[in-house]
Design an enzyme around this catalytic site. Structure first.
Site, PDB file in Angstrom:
ATOM      1  N   LEU A 133       0.830  -1.197   0.000  1.00  0.00           N
ATOM      2  CA  LEU A 133       0.000   0.000   0.000  1.00  0.00           C
ATOM      3  C   LEU A 133       0.869   1.253   0.000  1.00  0.00           C
ATOM      4  O   LEU A 133       0.721   2.130  -0.856  1.00  0.00           O
ATOM      5  CB  LEU A 133      -0.937  -0.010   1.212  1.00  0.00           C
ATOM      6  CG  LEU A 133      -1.831   1.219   1.409  1.00  0.00           C
ATOM      7  CD1 LEU A 133      -2.786   1.387   0.228  1.00  0.00           C
ATOM      8  CD2 LEU A 133      -2.613   1.115   2.727  1.00  0.00           C
ATOM      9  N   GLU A 135       3.864   4.056  -0.322  1.00  0.00           N
ATOM     10  CA  GLU A 135       4.787   4.451  -1.377  1.00  0.00           C
ATOM     11  C   GLU A 135       5.752   5.493  -0.822  1.00  0.00           C
ATOM     12  O   GLU A 135       5.533   6.029   0.282  1.00  0.00           O
ATOM     13  CB  GLU A 135       4.020   5.011  -2.575  1.00  0.00           C
ATOM     14  CG  GLU A 135       3.102   3.990  -3.214  1.00  0.00           C
ATOM     15  CD  GLU A 135       2.364   4.500  -4.442  1.00  0.00           C
ATOM     16  OE1 GLU A 135       1.568   3.733  -5.007  1.00  0.00           O
ATOM     17  OE2 GLU A 135       2.592   5.671  -4.843  1.00  0.00           O
ATOM     18  N   PRO A 136       6.821   5.802  -1.557  1.00  0.00           N
ATOM     19  CA  PRO A 136       7.786   6.772  -1.044  1.00  0.00           C
ATOM     20  C   PRO A 136       7.165   8.109  -0.657  1.00  0.00           C
ATOM     21  O   PRO A 136       7.601   8.751   0.301  1.00  0.00           O
ATOM     22  CB  PRO A 136       8.781   6.924  -2.196  1.00  0.00           C
ATOM     23  CG  PRO A 136       8.742   5.609  -2.894  1.00  0.00           C
ATOM     24  CD  PRO A 136       7.320   5.162  -2.805  1.00  0.00           C
ATOM     25  N   TRP A 164       8.540   0.447   2.015  1.00  0.00           N
ATOM     26  CA  TRP A 164       8.416  -0.124   3.359  1.00  0.00           C
ATOM     27  C   TRP A 164       7.675  -1.457   3.331  1.00  0.00           C
ATOM     28  O   TRP A 164       6.824  -1.720   4.174  1.00  0.00           O
ATOM     29  CB  TRP A 164       7.716   0.861   4.311  1.00  0.00           C
ATOM     30  CG  TRP A 164       8.301   2.229   4.281  1.00  0.00           C
ATOM     31  CD1 TRP A 164       7.714   3.363   3.805  1.00  0.00           C
ATOM     32  CD2 TRP A 164       9.613   2.611   4.707  1.00  0.00           C
ATOM     33  NE1 TRP A 164       8.573   4.425   3.905  1.00  0.00           N
ATOM     34  CE2 TRP A 164       9.754   3.993   4.455  1.00  0.00           C
ATOM     35  CE3 TRP A 164      10.688   1.913   5.264  1.00  0.00           C
ATOM     36  CZ2 TRP A 164      10.915   4.699   4.750  1.00  0.00           C
ATOM     37  CZ3 TRP A 164      11.848   2.611   5.551  1.00  0.00           C
ATOM     38  CH2 TRP A 164      11.944   3.986   5.309  1.00  0.00           C
ATOM     39  N   THR A 166       7.341  -5.150   3.981  1.00  0.00           N
ATOM     40  CA  THR A 166       7.831  -6.313   4.702  1.00  0.00           C
ATOM     41  C   THR A 166       7.769  -7.527   3.779  1.00  0.00           C
ATOM     42  O   THR A 166       6.759  -7.750   3.116  1.00  0.00           O
ATOM     43  CB  THR A 166       6.984  -6.569   5.954  1.00  0.00           C
ATOM     44  OG1 THR A 166       7.060  -5.436   6.813  1.00  0.00           O
ATOM     45  CG2 THR A 166       7.483  -7.796   6.711  1.00  0.00           C
ATOM     46  N   GLY A 346      20.602  -2.652  33.722  1.00  0.00           N
ATOM     47  CA  GLY A 346      21.722  -1.732  33.894  1.00  0.00           C
ATOM     48  C   GLY A 346      22.677  -1.789  32.705  1.00  0.00           C
ATOM     49  O   GLY A 346      22.274  -1.853  31.550  1.00  0.00           O
ATOM     50  N   GLU A 370       1.825  -0.026   9.946  1.00  0.00           N
ATOM     51  CA  GLU A 370       0.375  -0.200   9.786  1.00  0.00           C
ATOM     52  C   GLU A 370      -0.421   0.932  10.433  1.00  0.00           C
ATOM     53  O   GLU A 370      -1.423   0.701  11.105  1.00  0.00           O
ATOM     54  CB  GLU A 370      -0.061  -1.581  10.274  1.00  0.00           C
ATOM     55  CG  GLU A 370       0.544  -2.681   9.417  1.00  0.00           C
ATOM     56  CD  GLU A 370      -0.036  -4.050   9.660  1.00  0.00           C
ATOM     57  OE1 GLU A 370      -1.199  -4.147  10.086  1.00  0.00           O
ATOM     58  OE2 GLU A 370       0.679  -5.033   9.416  1.00  0.00           O
TER      59      GLU A 370
END
Length: 390
Positions: A133, A135-136, A164, A166, A346, A370
Site C-alpha cells: 500500500l 509508497e515513497p 516499506w 515487509t 543496567g 500499519e
C-alpha cells in the site's frame, strides 16, 4: 530469593483445540525459533525455513476458511498464536501477521474462482505474502498513492514503486493497491501479483535499527502485466479493501507488541531475581519491584484490550475503534516495557550479550507500522467526535 524461570502466559482459551494449538506453537517457538533468534537477527538472516515449517504446521492460515486450507480459528485464538511467536522472535510473529494481512483481500473479497485457484497455496502451500500500500511519497496519506494500473485488453499493466514492504524481495505474492481511476480513494483497485512476475523487482533491504532479519524494501513494478482475473474486488474498491485489512492487521501488530513486551518482562524478572547487590537480589528493592509490577500490569491491560477487540470481530460487530486503541496502547506499552527492561539490567542491558537491547530496538517500529500511533489517535478521535472540520 530463588531464580524465577519465565512461566507460560496463563491463557483463557475457548476450546480444547485452541489449547492444543497453543501448545504446538510453544513447542515450535522453543525448539525452532528462540534458540536462533539472537544470532540470526544480528546477521540479518531471514528465517524462510521457519515460515516453511509454520506453513506445514497449518499456522499461516489460521483465521481463514478450512475449505481452502485455513485453520478456521477465531481471531482471539489466532492473535494469541501471534503473541507466542513474537515472544520467541518478533521477525516471525510480525511476518505471520503480514502474511495474514496480504491474504485478507483474496480471502474476504476474492471471487469463488479466485479463492479456489489461489488460496490453498497461500494458506498452506508454503507461499509467503507481502502487502503493498505505502509508497515513497504516500505513507500515512495512503489515498494519494501514485502506482498506476492501466487496462490493456484482458490485462492490467502496473507501474510504480511501493515502499516499506515487509518481505519485499522474498515474497511469493504481493497484494498491490494501484490507481485505476480518479484521484483519491475511489480510484484505487487491488491486485494479486505473483512474486516472479516479469518487471517486478525489489531494492536492497532497508538498513534498520531493529528487526534486521525481516527484509523491508521498496518494490518496483515496471510495466508488470497481470490478467484481469487477478484483480480483487471491483474497480475502485481497493482502498476500502485496504482499510478493512488494516483494521484486522492492527490487531496483529498489537498482539506482536504484547509478545515482545512479555519477553522483555520475563528477561527483566529473571535478571532481577539472580543479580545480587548489597548482599541480596536486586528484585528485593522496592524501586525495581514497582517497575516490574507496572510492566506486568501494562502487559495484562494490553492483552485484555486486543482480545476484547478480537472478540468483537469474531462476533461480527464493528471493531475498528477498538483495533486502533489496541494498536496504540500495546505498541506504546512495548516501547515502555522494553526500555524499562534495559534499565533494570543496567549496563548489561545495553550490551548485545542480553536480548533486552534488541527488544528495545525492535519495539520502536511497532509504533510506526500499519498506521503510526498518531494516526491511531486520529482514528479513535473520529469515532468519538466525528470527522475533522475543514
Amino acid at each position: 530469593m530463588p531464580d524465577r524461570a519465565p512461566q507460560p502466559v496463563d491463557r483463557l482459551l475457548p476450546t480444547d483445540e485452541a489449547r492444543d494449538l497453543i501448545s504446538l506453537v510453544r513447542d515450535i517457538a522453543q525448539r525452532e525459533i528462540a534458540p536462533q533468534a539472537a544470532e540470526q537477527e544480528d546477521a540479518g538472516r531471514f528465517p524462510r525455513d521457519v515460515f516453511t515449517l509454520l506453513s506445514q504446521s497449518g499456522l499461516l492460515g489460521l483465521p481463514y476458511d478450512p475449505e481452502y486450507g485455513g485453520g478456521d480459528q477465531p481471531y482471539e485464538v489466532y492473535l494469541q498464536v501471534l503473541e507466542e511467536l513474537a515472544m520467541a522472535r518478533l521477525t516471525v510473529g510480525l511476518g505471520v501477521s503480514v502474511h495474514t494481512l496480504a491474504s485478507y483481500a483474496l480471502a474476504a473479497y476474492g471471487s469463488k474462482e479466485q479463492q479456489v485457484e489461489h488460496l490453498p497455496a497461500i494458506l498452506g502451500g508454503g507461499l509467503l505474502g507481502a502487502y503493498c500500500l505505502s509508497e515513497p511519497a504516500s505513507g500515512s496519506d495512503a489515498a494519494s498513492l501514485r502506482t498506476k494500473a492501466v487496462r490493456d485488453g484482458d490485462d492490467w499493466v502496473i507501474t510504480g514503486t511501493k515502499a516499506w514492504i515487509t518481505h519485499g524481495g522474498v515474497a511469493d505474492f504481493y497484494t498491490v493497491m494501484a490507481r485505476t481511476g480518479e484521484e483519491g480513494p475511489r480510484g484505487i483497485t487491488a491486485f494479486l501479483v505473483p512474486g516472479d512476475a516479469e518487471g517486478l523487482s525489489a531494492a536492497a533491504p532497508e538498513k534498520k535499527m531493529g528487526m534486521k532479519g525481516s527484509p523491508t524494501a521498496q518494490v518496483h513494478l515496471d510495466g508488470v502485466r497481470v490478467p484481469d482475473a487477478r484483480r480483487i474486488g471491483e474497480e475502485g474498491q481497493g482502498f476500502a479493501i485496504a482499510l478493512s485489512a488494516l483494521d484486522s492487521g492492527r490487531l496483529g501488530i498489537a498482539a506482536c507488541a504484547i509478545g515482545l513486551a512479555q519477553a522483555a518482562l520475563d528477561e527483566a524478572v529473571s535478571y532481577a531475581t539472580q543479580r545480587r547487590q548489597f548482599g541480596r537480589p536486586i528484585a528485593d528493592f522496592q524501586g525495581l519491584r514497582f517497575m516490574l509490577a507496572d510492566m506486568a500490569t501494562q502487559i495484562e491491560a494490553g492483552r485484555a484490550l486486543y482480545l476484547a477487540a478480537a472478540r468483537l470481530r469474531d462476533a461480527g460487530r464493528p471493531f475498528a475503534r477498538q483495533a486502533a486503541m489496541a494498536k496504540l496502547h500495546c505498541t506504546d506499552t512495548a516501547m515502555k516495557v522494553t526500555t524499562d527492561a534495559v534499565q533494570i539490567l543496567g549496563g548489561y542491558g545495553y550490551t548485545a550479550d542480553f536480548p533486552a537491547e534488541r527488544y528495545m530496538r525492535e519495539a520502536k517500529v511497532l509504533q510506526i507500522v500499519e498506521g503510526t500511533n498518531q494516526i491511531q489517535r486520529m482514528v479513535i478521535a473520529r469515532h468519538l467526535a466525528g470527522p475533522e472540520t475543514r
